[in-house]
Design a protein around this motif. Structure first.
Motif, PDB file in Angstrom:
ATOM      1  N   GLY C 325       0.825  -1.198   0.000  1.00 34.65           N
ATOM      2  CA  GLY C 325       0.000   0.000   0.000  1.00 34.65           C
ATOM      3  C   GLY C 325       0.857   1.244   0.000  1.00 34.65           C
ATOM      4  O   GLY C 325       1.319   1.684   1.033  1.00 34.65           O
TER       5      GLY C 325
ATOM      6  N   LEU E  38      -6.724  -6.337   1.818  1.00 33.59           N
ATOM      7  CA  LEU E  38      -6.154  -5.407   2.770  1.00 33.59           C
ATOM      8  C   LEU E  38      -7.300  -4.947   3.660  1.00 33.59           C
ATOM      9  O   LEU E  38      -8.274  -4.364   3.163  1.00 33.59           O
ATOM     10  CB  LEU E  38      -5.533  -4.242   2.000  1.00 33.59           C
ATOM     11  CG  LEU E  38      -4.795  -3.175   2.784  1.00 33.59           C
ATOM     12  CD1 LEU E  38      -3.729  -2.566   1.900  1.00 33.59           C
ATOM     13  CD2 LEU E  38      -5.719  -2.104   3.307  1.00 33.59           C
ATOM     14  N   GLN E 107      -9.020  16.663   3.253  1.00 35.96           N
ATOM     15  CA  GLN E 107      -7.730  16.976   3.846  1.00 35.96           C
ATOM     16  C   GLN E 107      -6.944  18.020   3.069  1.00 35.96           C
ATOM     17  O   GLN E 107      -6.455  18.985   3.603  1.00 35.96           O
ATOM     18  CB  GLN E 107      -6.918  15.677   3.917  1.00 35.96           C
ATOM     19  CG  GLN E 107      -5.477  15.850   4.304  1.00 35.96           C
ATOM     20  CD  GLN E 107      -4.826  14.504   4.577  1.00 35.96           C
ATOM     21  OE1 GLN E 107      -5.394  13.468   4.300  1.00 35.96           O
ATOM     22  NE2 GLN E 107      -3.657  14.529   5.134  1.00 35.96           N
ATOM     23  N   PRO E 287      -0.971  -3.795   6.798  1.00 34.94           N
ATOM     24  CA  PRO E 287      -2.373  -4.184   6.998  1.00 34.94           C
ATOM     25  C   PRO E 287      -2.762  -5.399   6.163  1.00 34.94           C
ATOM     26  O   PRO E 287      -3.847  -5.939   6.335  1.00 34.94           O
ATOM     27  CB  PRO E 287      -3.157  -2.940   6.580  1.00 34.94           C
ATOM     28  CG  PRO E 287      -2.226  -2.139   5.747  1.00 34.94           C
ATOM     29  CD  PRO E 287      -0.833  -2.516   6.114  1.00 34.94           C
TER      30      PRO E 287
HETATM   31  N1  LIG Z   1      -8.685   2.174  -2.543  1.00 35.48           N
HETATM   32  C1  LIG Z   1      -7.803   1.478  -1.831  1.00 35.48           C
HETATM   33  N2  LIG Z   1      -7.309   0.315  -2.307  1.00 35.48           N
HETATM   34  C2  LIG Z   1      -6.422  -0.392  -1.598  1.00 35.48           C
HETATM   35  N3  LIG Z   1      -5.955  -0.023  -0.409  1.00 35.48           N
HETATM   36  C3  LIG Z   1      -6.408   1.128   0.137  1.00 35.48           C
HETATM   37  C4  LIG Z   1      -7.352   1.935  -0.559  1.00 35.48           C
HETATM   38  N4  LIG Z   1      -7.604   3.013   0.193  1.00 35.48           N
HETATM   39  C5  LIG Z   1      -6.850   2.882   1.313  1.00 35.48           C
HETATM   40  N5  LIG Z   1      -6.142   1.748   1.276  1.00 35.48           N
HETATM   41  C6  LIG Z   1      -5.239   1.230   2.309  1.00 35.48           C
HETATM   42  O1  LIG Z   1      -5.951   1.181   3.500  1.00 35.48           O
HETATM   43  C7  LIG Z   1      -5.157   1.559   4.609  1.00 35.48           C
HETATM   44  C8  LIG Z   1      -5.833   2.669   5.363  1.00 35.48           C
HETATM   45  O2  LIG Z   1      -5.877   3.830   4.553  1.00 35.48           O
HETATM   46  P1  LIG Z   1      -6.449   5.233   5.034  1.00 35.48           P
HETATM   47  O3  LIG Z   1      -6.334   6.172   3.914  1.00 35.48           O
HETATM   48  O4  LIG Z   1      -7.793   5.020   5.589  1.00 35.48           O
HETATM   49  O5  LIG Z   1      -5.440   5.618   6.192  1.00 35.48           O
HETATM   50  P2  LIG Z   1      -5.393   6.944   7.056  1.00 35.48           P
HETATM   51  O6  LIG Z   1      -5.500   6.508   8.440  1.00 35.48           O
HETATM   52  O7  LIG Z   1      -6.365   7.925   6.563  1.00 35.48           O
HETATM   53  O8  LIG Z   1      -3.924   7.452   6.794  1.00 35.48           O
HETATM   54  P3  LIG Z   1      -3.389   8.963   6.619  1.00 35.48           P
HETATM   55  O9  LIG Z   1      -3.275   9.506   7.953  1.00 35.48           O
HETATM   56  O10 LIG Z   1      -2.067   8.779   5.974  1.00 35.48           O
HETATM   57  O11 LIG Z   1      -4.366   9.664   5.753  1.00 35.48           O
HETATM   58  C9  LIG Z   1      -3.815   1.970   4.028  1.00 35.48           C
HETATM   59  O12 LIG Z   1      -2.918   0.917   4.205  1.00 35.48           O
HETATM   60  C10 LIG Z   1      -4.082   2.169   2.582  1.00 35.48           C
HETATM   61  O13 LIG Z   1      -2.958   1.828   1.836  1.00 35.48           O
END
Ligand SMILES: Nc1ncnc2c1ncn2[C@@H]1O[C@H](COP(=O)(O)OP(=O)(O)OP(=O)(O)O)[C@@H](O)[C@H]1O
Ligand SMILES: Nc1ncnc2c1ncn2[C@@H]1O[C@H](COP(=O)(O)OP(=O)(O)OP(=O)(O)O)[C@@H](O)[C@H]1O
Ligand SMILES: [Mg+2]
Ligand SMILES: [Mg+2]
Lengths: 306, 327, 327, 510, 346
Positions: C325, E38, E107, E287
């Motif tokens: 990711g 994931l 954001q 994850p």
């Molecule tokens: N469309 C997607 N396809 C595959 N994996 C995804 C997708 N969107 C998010 N992820 C994965 O899901 C996990 C959580 O992502 P998310 O964007 O919710 O994190 P976050 O807590 O908002 O992080 P940040 O603080 O960096 O924004 C990450 O490992 C990300 O790589």
């Protein structure tokens, strides 16, 4: 009053400013204007009507430009093998070429954008299928596509109808044979744009996919399209000439710019250079100015480059 | 105090645009001593990055240095020809940018990038450089450095990437580091790691640093002195404790007041109303005057220079003689 | 890697099949081989016999199925025009076209890329403007005219280069090459220029656009900040990052070059597949035409595969699966 | 290397086979006639002379006797005998042969002795020697050994030995051949004809034939000295070639006539705005269109003087030509309009003229010029020009209202033209097979039948009457006979031949 | 197991979102590997009371944004459900009168506004999309009002987004979110790109709006100081799960989960210049292959065999029952040993 304001705003806008700042752009705009103007107004301003067969005199054929030794002041740029005034033929021919060029490019742009947006935005199967279709298309030379379409049209429609729509067949053939390059470009940019937050914002509002693609993504992926489109215009004009040689398209009695060049090509060695050189120059000027305008417009429309 | 390592005098950076020239930096002067960390804070667009870029000579065209001078070790560097300036970069002045994701070339291994930098500047052959590169990676805390050296940037996490960037900036052992928001893209836990690393490295190697950041906590932890910028000028410069705790300039005070406290919850956070003027419309006099709670007549006509204000220097008429009320 | 190649090949199958269908279908319309083969004199019975002989009286899909089965075995039957096995003809002609196409592509790359880099770096220099404008003139003239003008200049006026043909060829393991003889090389020059001109323009513009884009990125700025030499920055870092799109387009264009060598081969009487094809169109020589199209499709598919493999070589980010990711 | 006696020769097309009985087209025979000999040769003026036969006589009305030349050897070493003649004539009569018209009257060939052959015809055939000048002799033994006892044809769906290999008795032998690239012929020093007076000075050792399809490139190659001889230079470049140093242009007529033909059969034209009737069925309309054509302008401008204006449909070289019938309706626009009005078309009408654009010399330009001329008298003409493949496909479906065609007469006899072009299409072999306008005139059909069987003065009378009908009934509008200029470097000499065949056995290079 | 509060505006019940990150079928078959997913969010339950703010904190990549997107319906849940004002979200999304009640602030102030649109059109878009007003003048007035409300000038509507500063852009996107009169706003790190003074302005604005219009917020940030200023309740996420959910004051004074406590430690502290912060040790696990048992155990100083094997459930914490926490050590009382409980400030 409101109009005044609009004009004032337009003159004040960044686009106009960047336009006036670039002498090359201004020059190409003027040239393009002359080309397009000459073509559009040909029936009113051209000294002769080369498409009117009754007015052609074979006796007048192969007259050199007016300034040459046996030139005829009646024919400023000389005449071709049928006694057509080259200047008028260029103006009338440009009409055909521009019509074909613009419409064909418009068609490929529309198909390409639609396919590219759909493929990029929806992804998955839609994407895979559309891109494979593009692959298939890419393996076929334009000429063959045109022959195929022409054949189908010919088989499906009575010939009178076919003759009337010959021009549209050419437009269609050239148009659909160029869409994959647009589709690929648009798809690439769409893949980038669709993950931007403004697109997600639109989705949160609950707009339909089509509406998001058209109102949000599209304006942001148009830049590169513009550049390819302008390059393609020249290509379409030339493709039309080749097709008319193959008997698909406009009749030789209504030669397009490309056809004029092709015909004149036969006379390059025999000293009748003006038959091909002048239409050639006209085509170069047209394609060049349109391309330079395209380059400029792409930069001008990109807020980051302002 | 010894002779400063870096001295910036009356720096002025301009952007010629269609509607006249924008002055992005105006009359900026400060100095950084050997081994000192200067924090730079201020509102977005105030010119923090611009100052850093001007020092390493990487202003984006059409921006250009229109006045003033920059001295490194007493030698003027702002007017050096390109090839000379290039030799300084990396070797004398290192730079760290904000986003570790985009500052590393994705197509080269981190080792290649380290080696390339060292071979360019230091009398090392590639094999020696490689050994040194491994050392550097270990130093910035990359575990199993001898294996990771052949990894590509995308194979590292954000925090590790930022460490690689730091190693890259330090590997030719520059005397000064310009760090432009080195931790903004990182999350809190990694941010702490990176700051700790920078601090310890600076201390060990005696490197000076200009640290640009929005994060007051980082400044407070790391910097010796802090400069507050507003609308292309330095409005206050002084020791960290003084500026953070008792800011002299009303803008600095407002800025420090806006820091959300971790320790307690406020009903309403302190804020500075309005926004910074755009560069094309900087008001006459003190640029802060339309937002300043303590504004008086002189502020609207005359521009204040940096002047002593308590233990710091502040560009504010409040500290000039004859100010109506003293802060 | 192996898995990747297999999956690409599986994907290519439907493409090939559709191309086969389309090419097969379109020939129902390009002309009547029977009429052409019969010449001036024939009876109705002769005509029907020929139609039956050619299998043209069977249902479309029966004809098509036969065609596909045979094609899969490299069996395209006999050319109507030359009465020789199509596969043999193609094998005879392919080297000429491939050499021409590769030469044109090489020319386009060898000139287009540096010109693109130059115009990308020095956007506003008059030389850049000249390159950009001049190359556009090249694309706004029809290929046949360019070819003739080149012949006129270099063959007729100056007498330097041959106006047609491949010159002397040497047979190396069944491949007749013109690259090993002086006259063969000379004969290659004009056709390659004619064929490569459009691609040259395209590649130049593409590289230029990509360079301008890449030069704005942070890692270029960071590379400069590390004090790398101009050459390292422009060619090592910037150019390499423009390669992915350039490879894509060049790959696509190589297919296009091969497919569109028709005009160039006609003008220069270059004995390649394009010439064979255009003569087959004139004679409605369906077996040759369909074999040619399929070959082009195959070439396209192969090129796409190579392009993808090249991506792998150039861009390490693509080497692992999508699993990690990236944030 | 190009030695002093090597001729580098270029033409637009490449022979598509080396089988001497497979493809009866000029591009094939121009190469094969250097390699294979017929029983009867032609001189450069197309008159007949002994070839592999020393003499020929019509011993009975249906029997011709050929006395063969002794001591002739094939390139492969086989001796030439009567068996080879019988075999070759038989081979030319096979269904896969494209040379059927030259042997259509032959019933059988009979070996009389080792060097005498009799040819028995179904009907009396006075012009058989003319036809036999196009029938090439092959070695029976060689053909049988290589499985080539019948002519190769695309119908065979297989490649034959003769597609790429030759074994003739001719002045040159095939040295190497690459399709569309190069065909090299070498002098056969053993050829019996070298001693004859008109070949005595001939010195060509090697012929390198290179096809160059693009007109401009072909001329460029000649100008730049890369080829010595161009068979088919474009007309418009002749002046430039004439002006060039070291280059010579030979001019001469070809046995090929360009004419316009009409759909006169349908009750309503397909491609016209006239409803309910067919204007071309009306003689006055055809005459009007004839009057409308300013043939001198076409001759001077479009053909640049390289045409012989004609009022009939074959040139003087063809047996049966009559000067008296070779007159045109004069160019007279007023008369044309009057005739149209008389026929009920005072405002003219609109039609489409179908035209090839790469078959005849300046074909498309001629059509355009004609279209302009017709339009000027009120017949609004649009031109549809196509390459030969789709063009022929279309007109052979009779899917046309008016078209331009060029007609050559390889037998040099009038019957060939009348039978193919003007006889009613009735399904019988050869009758009206190129009569796509559907012209049908019982009198003409009767005359054609007479031409087939009669001989001497009767036959001539029939031809002349048919020519008169052609002139008066205007089934076509004849335009001109094509000229076929040849261009060459001035150190090369070769006699011009009206059948467009270069006879290298008479050629010399200095 | 619900969150014990009054009328919830929004409630998630064991909601999860898994992403399929397996390779294309052919390659998977050839490489003999299965599907890979994931688990960005893996079973999260919380509720937000009307007129209050719930914050989610946690490291980058722990799934905060994914929760936000689940909540506004940009992603559909893999399992579990989201209840908006008593109605299942999938139904609410279908109903435009419900849809307009929920909006989101993104954001990145630079990417969240379409660069080719004028600001007034950006703000008016939801109004037009929901057909809230038809009359042009009316819309214009509303846009002007919104601009004023977020502290911009009505004249700014003419401009394009690139003509604004980051803070101003964020105001524009707030104005856009407000234009459909929503009652519930999801704010995904709305200030992380901004400097403190602008951040203060935005946070104050949000607070004002909450007070005046009674808005409900789901607030996402990794900046604990900011979170403390705005939240009523705070949820701490780790690797796609909630590990602690507590009233804000409780959390900041008495953090229970070891991860929360580590986070508190890492907050840079203004008052203690020169102090060395204690970062959370170790790397964030992937994850795709989360650790067994408690996902935090590889980095947790209190981990034991049970933590490796058994996944802890969210249960009221011993000692601070208003806190829900998923930790065996807390449950077993092992967490108090030898460690100061008060994290920071106080
Ligand atoms: N469309 C997607 N396809 C595959 N994996 C995804 C997708 N969107 C998010 N992820 C994965 O899901 C996990 C959580 O992502 P998310 O964007 O919710 O994190 P976050 O807590 O908002 O992080 P940040 O603080 O960096 O924004 C990450 O490992 C990300 O790589
Ligand atoms: N190419 C440009 N043309 C005109 N003005 C520019 C250009 N680049 C930057 N500026 C202006 O220069 C000023 C200083 O920018 P700088 O990047 O130094 O701000 P900063 O203090 O680093 O802000 P941030 O905290 O957002 O990084 C800004 O107001 C910006 O708008
Ligand atoms: Mg900055
Ligand atoms: Mg997020």
């Amino acid at each position: 009053m409101a109009q005044m304001n609009a004009i004032q705003r337009a003159l004040d806008s960044d686009i106009w400013y960047s336009f006036t700042r670039s002498p090359i752009t201004v020059a190409s705009a003027i040239v393009a204007l002359i080309c397009v103007g000459g073509a559009v107004l040909a029936p009113w301003i051209a000294p002769h009507n080369p498409f009117d067969l009754a007015s052609l005199q074979l006796m007048d054929a192969f007259k050199p430009p007016a300034w040459e030794a046996d030139g005829d002041p009646n024919y400023l740029l000389g005449t071709d093998d049928q006694g057509r005034d080259v200047l008028s033929a260029i103006m009338y021919g440009a009409r055909v070429s521009l019509l074909v060029g613009f419409c064909a490019v418009l068609l490929s742009v529309s198909i390409g954008i639609t396919a590219g947006l759909a493929a990029g935005y929806m992804g998955g199967t839609v994407d895979a299928v559309l891109m494979r279709i593009a692959d298939i298309k890419l393996t076929f030379p334009t000429i063959l596509i045109a022959l195929l379409i022409d054949g189908v049209v010919r088989a499906a429609l009575p010939r009178e109808v076919h003759d009337q729509i010959a021009l549209y067949v050419v437009i269609f053939a050239i148009g659909i044979s160029n869409w994959p390059s647009f589709a690929r470009t648009v798809r690439g940019s769409t893949l980038v744009e669709r993950n931007k937050e403004y697109v997600q914002a639109a989705r949160v509002i609950g707009l339909s996919r089509a509406r998001i693609m058209v109102t949000h993504v599209l304006p942001n992926v148009l830049g590169p399209v513009l550049v390819i489109a302008t390059l393609n215009l020249g290509f379409a004009v030339l493709a039309e000439a080749t097709l008319s040689f193959l008997g698909v398209g406009v009749p030789p009695t209504q030669p397009s710019l490309g056809t004029l060049i092709r015909i004149g090509n036969d006379f390059l060695f025999s000293g009748e250079w003006w038959i091909t050189i002048f239409p050639g120059i006209a085509l170069i000027l047209l394609v060049l100015s349109v391309n330079l305008l395209g380059d400029w417009l792409r930069d001008a429309l990109n807020p980051k480059l302002r | 105090m010894t002779a400063p390592l870096l001295e910036v005098r009356n720096l002025r950076v301009e952007f010629p645009t269609r509607r006249g020239t924008l002055v992005a930096l105006n009359d900026v002067s400060f100095s950084i001593a050997q081994g000192e960390v200067l924090g730079v804070v201020g509102e977005s667009g105030a010119g923090k990055s611009m100052t850093g870029a001007a020092i390493i000579g990487l202003l984006e065209p059409p921006g250009r240095i229109a006045g003033g001078e920059i001295l490194l070790n007493g030698r003027r560097i702002d007017n050096l020809p390109y090839s000379e300036l290039r030799k300084l970069r990396g070797r004398e002045i290192g730079a760290i940018f904000q986003d570790p994701l985009t500052t590393l070339n994705p197509l080269y291994t981190v080792g290649a990038q380290l080696i390339e930098t060292m071979v360019t500047h230091l009398p090392l052959n590639p094999a020696q450089a490689r050994a040194k590169a491994i050392e550097w990676l270990e130093l910035v805390g990359i575990p199993a450095a001898s294996q990771r050296i052949d990894s590509y940037p995308h194979e590292f996490s954000g925090g590790m990437r930022q460490r690689v960037v730091i190693a890259l900036a330090l590997c030719a052992e520059p005397k000064l580091i310009v760090a432009d928001e080195p931790t903004t893209a990182l999350d809190v836990s990694i941010q702490a790691q990176v700051i700790a690393l920078l601090k310890s490295l600076a201390r060990e190697k005696g490197t000076s640093m200009m640290l640009v950041t929005h994060d007051m906590g980082v400044i407070a932890e790391t910097a010796d002195r802090v400069a507050v910028m507003y609308a292309g000028r330095i409005v206050e410069i002084g020791a960290v404790r003084n500026v953070v705790r008792h800011a002299s300039h009303p803008y600095s005070a407002g800025l420090m007041g806006s820091i959300p406290p971790v320790g307690r919850r406020l009903d309403r956070m302190q804020q500075i109303d309005g926004s910074m003027p755009r560069l094309s419309a900087i008001p006459p006099g003190c640029a802060y005057n339309p937002r300043c709670p303590k504004v008086f007549d002189r502020c609207r006509v005359e521009r204040p220079e940096l002047m002593p204000a308590g233990d710091s220097l502040a560009a504010c008429w409040l500290y000039a003689e004859g100010a109506p009320r003293h802060a | 890697m192996f898995a990747f190649i297999i999956s690409r090949i599986l994907q290519a199958l439907p493409v090939m099949l559709t191309v086969a269908l389309l090419s097969f279908a379109m020939f129902a319309y390009v002309g009547d081989p029977v009429a052409i083969m019969l010449g001036q004199d024939y009876t109705v019975a002769q005509r029907d016999a020929l139609v039956a002989d050619l299998g043209l009286d069977q249902p479309f899909f029966v004809q098509f199925a036969k065609f596909v089965v045979n094609a899969a075995q490299g069996e395209f039957g006999l050319s109507y025009r030359l009465s020789r096995p199509v596969a043999q003809l193609i094998v005879e002609r392919a080297p000429a076209t491939l050499e021409l196409a590769l030469c044109a592509a090489f020319l386009a790359l060898a000139i287009g890329v540096p010109m693109g880099v130059y115009t990308g770096l020095y956007r506003n220099s008059w030389l850049s403007r000249f390159f950009l404008t001049f190359s556009l003139i090249g694309v706004s003239l029809p290929t046949f005219l360019i070819g003739i003008l080149l012949i006129l200049t270099f063959s007729v006026w100056l007498g330097w280069l041959p106006s047609f043909g491949r010159g002397d060829t040497v047979n190396v393991g069944g491949w007749s090459t013109g690259l090993l003889t002086w006259s063969g090389l000379k004969a290659l020059i004009l056709p390659s220029i004619t064929l490569g001109l459009f691609q040259l323009t395209l590649i130049m513009r593409l590289v230029r656009a990509e360079m301008m884009e890449v030069l704005r990125t942070d890692y270029i700025k960071f590379a400069r900040a590390r004090g790398l030499t101009n050459r390292a920055v422009h060619f090592g870092h910037a150019l390499k990052n423009t390669l992915v799109p350039v490879i894509t387009i060049t790959g696509l264009q190589l297919g296009a070059i091969i497919a569109f060598a028709i005009v160039t081969e006609t003008v220069f009487q270059w004995p390649g597949m394009g010439l064979l094809f255009i003569q087959s169109v004139g004679a409605a020589d369906i077996p040759v035409m369909s074999a040619y199209l399929l070959l082009i499709a195959l070439m396209f598919v192969t090129i796409n595969l190579i392009v993808d493999l090249l991506y792998y070589a150039v861009d390490p980010r693509l080497r692992i699966g999508r699993g990690k990711g990236a944030h | 290397g190009a030695s002093a006696q090597t001729v580098r020769w270029a033409a637009a097309g490449d022979p598509n086979t080396m089988d001497p009985h497979s493809q009866n087209v000029g591009t094939v025979t121009m190469v094969l006639q250097q390699i294979y000999d017929p029983l009867i040769h032609r001189n450069a003026d197309l008159s007949l002379r002994p070839g592999l036969a020393l003499s020929w006589t019509q011993v009975e009305p249906t029997r011709w006797r050929f006395v063969l030349r002794p001591g002739v050897k094939f390139h492969g070493g086989e001796a030439f005998t009567a068996d080879d003649v019988v075999f070759s004539i038989g081979r030319a009569r096979q269904p896969t042969s494209n040379f059927g018209i030259y042997v259509d009257t032959v019933q059988e060939a009979v070996k009389v002795d080792e060097f005498t052959v009799d040819v028995v015809t179904r009907i009396a055939d006075p012009i058989l020697p003319n036809k036999f000048a196009s029938v090439y002799m092959m070695s029976k033994a060689w053909s049988e050994a290589n499985g080539a006892t019948r002519p190769q044809n695309t119908r065979a769906r297989e490649e034959m030995h003769t597609t790429r290999n030759t074994n003739g008795t001719g002045a040159f032998r095939l040295a190497s051949r690459e399709n569309d690239v190069r065909t090299v012929l070498r002098r056969n020093t053993e050829w019996y004809g070298w001693a004859e007076p008109d070949s005595a000075r001939a010195n060509v050792q090697e012929i390198q034939f290179r096809p160059i399809a693009s007109d401009a490139t072909r001329i460029a190659a000649l100008l730049s000295g890369e080829v010595d001889f161009v068979l088919d230079p474009p007309l418009q470049d002749l002046n430039r070639l004439r002006a060039a140093q070291n280059i010579r242009v030979l001019e001469g007529p070809e046995v090929r006539t360009i004419f316009l033909a009409f759909d006169v059969a349908r009750p309503e034209l397909q491609y016209s705005d006239v409803r309910g009737r067919n204007p071309f069925a009306d003689l006055r309309v055809r005459q009007a269109l004839y009057h409308a054509i300013d043939i001198q302008a076409i001759h001077r401008t479009t053909m640049r003087g390289q045409s012989v204006v004609t009022g009939t449909f074959f040139p003087p070289q063809v047996n049966g030509y009559s000067q008296a019938e070779d007159t045109r309706l004069p160019y007279d626009q007023a008369r044309a309009r009057a005739l149209l009005a008389e026929a009920g078309y005072p405002n003219g009408f609109g039609i489409t003229l179908d035209c090839p654009n790469n078959r005849y010399i300046n074909d498309e330009q001629i059509c355009q010029a004609v279209a302009a001329m017709w339009t000027r008298v009120g017949v609004r003409t649009s031109v549809k020009a196509q390459p030969l493949a789709p063009f022929f496909a279309q007109i052979q479906r009779q899917d046309t209202s008016a078209y331009l065609l060029g007609w050559g007469v390889p037998t040099l006899d009038a019957l060939y033209s009348f039978q193919s072009l003007l006889a009613t299409r009735n399904g019988a072999q050869g009758d009206g097979i190129w009569n796509y306008g559907g012209y049908s005139n019982p009198r003409m059909d009767a005359l054609v039948e007479r031409m087939k069987t009669q001989s001497g003065a009767d036959r001539m009378a029939a031809i002349h009457e048919a020519l008169r009908i052609y002139r008066e009934d205007v089934p076509h509008i004849p335009l001109h006979h094509q000229m076929i200029p040849w261009a060459m470097r001035s150190n090369f000499t070769i006699p011009h031949a009206a059948n467009n065949q270069p006879y290298f056995r008479f050629a010399r290079i200095d | 197991m619900r969150d014990p509060i009054g009328t919830p505006m929004l409630e998630t019940i064991n909601v999860a979102r898994h992403f399929d990150v397996s390779r294309p079928l052919v390659q998977r078959v050839l490489a003999r590997e299965g599907r890979r997913s994931l688990k960005a969010v893996d079973g999260i339950s919380f509720a937000i009371e009307k007129g209050t703010t719930l914050s989610l904190v946690g490291e980058s990549g722990c799934g905060k944004s994914t929760v936000a997107r689940l909540v506004v319906g940009l992603y559909g849940p893999t399992f579990g459900s989201v209840i908006f004002d008593g109605q299942d979200l999938s139904q609410a999304r279908a109903d435009s009168s419900q849809r307009r009640r929920m909006q989101m602030i993104f954001q990145d102030p630079y990417a969240s506004l379409n660069p080719r649109w004028r600001v007034r059109d950006i703000i008016a878009e939801p109004i037009r999309a929901f057909g809230l007003m038809k009359d042009k003048a009316e819309i214009g007035a509303k846009v002007a009002e919104l601009l004023t409300q977020v502290g911009l000038s009505p004249l700014d509507g003419q401009k394009f987004p690139h003509e604004f500063s980051g803070g101003q852009r964020q105001r524009i996107s707030i104005a856009r979110a407000l234009s459909s009169n929503p009652e519930f706003l999801v704010c995904d790190e709305p200030t992380s790109a901004l400097d403190v003074s602008v951040q203060a302005q935005i946070l104050n604005l949000m607070k004002d709006l909450q007070q005046r219009l009674g808005l409900t917020y789901l607030f996402i940030s990794h900046n604990l100081a900011v979170v403390r200023q705005v939240s009523d309740r705070v949820g701490v996420m780790y690797l796609g799960r909630l590990v602690e959910l507590a009233p804000a004051e409780t959390l900041f004074t008495t953090a229970r989960h070891p991860y929360t406590r580590a986070l508190m430690e890492a907050i840079p502290d203004l008052e203690m210049t020169g102090r060395q912060r204690i970062p959370v040790g170790g790397e964030v696990p992937s994850p795709i292959n989360p650790p067994s048992g408690c996902p935090f155990h590889p980095r947790c100083p209190l981990a034991d065999a049970r933590c490796k094997a058994e996944r802890p459930e969210m249960i009221p914490a011993r000692g601070t029952p208003e806190t829900m926490v998923a930790c065996h050590a807390v449950e077993e009382g092992r967490d108090r040993v030898g460690e100061p409980l008060v994290a920071a400030g106080g």
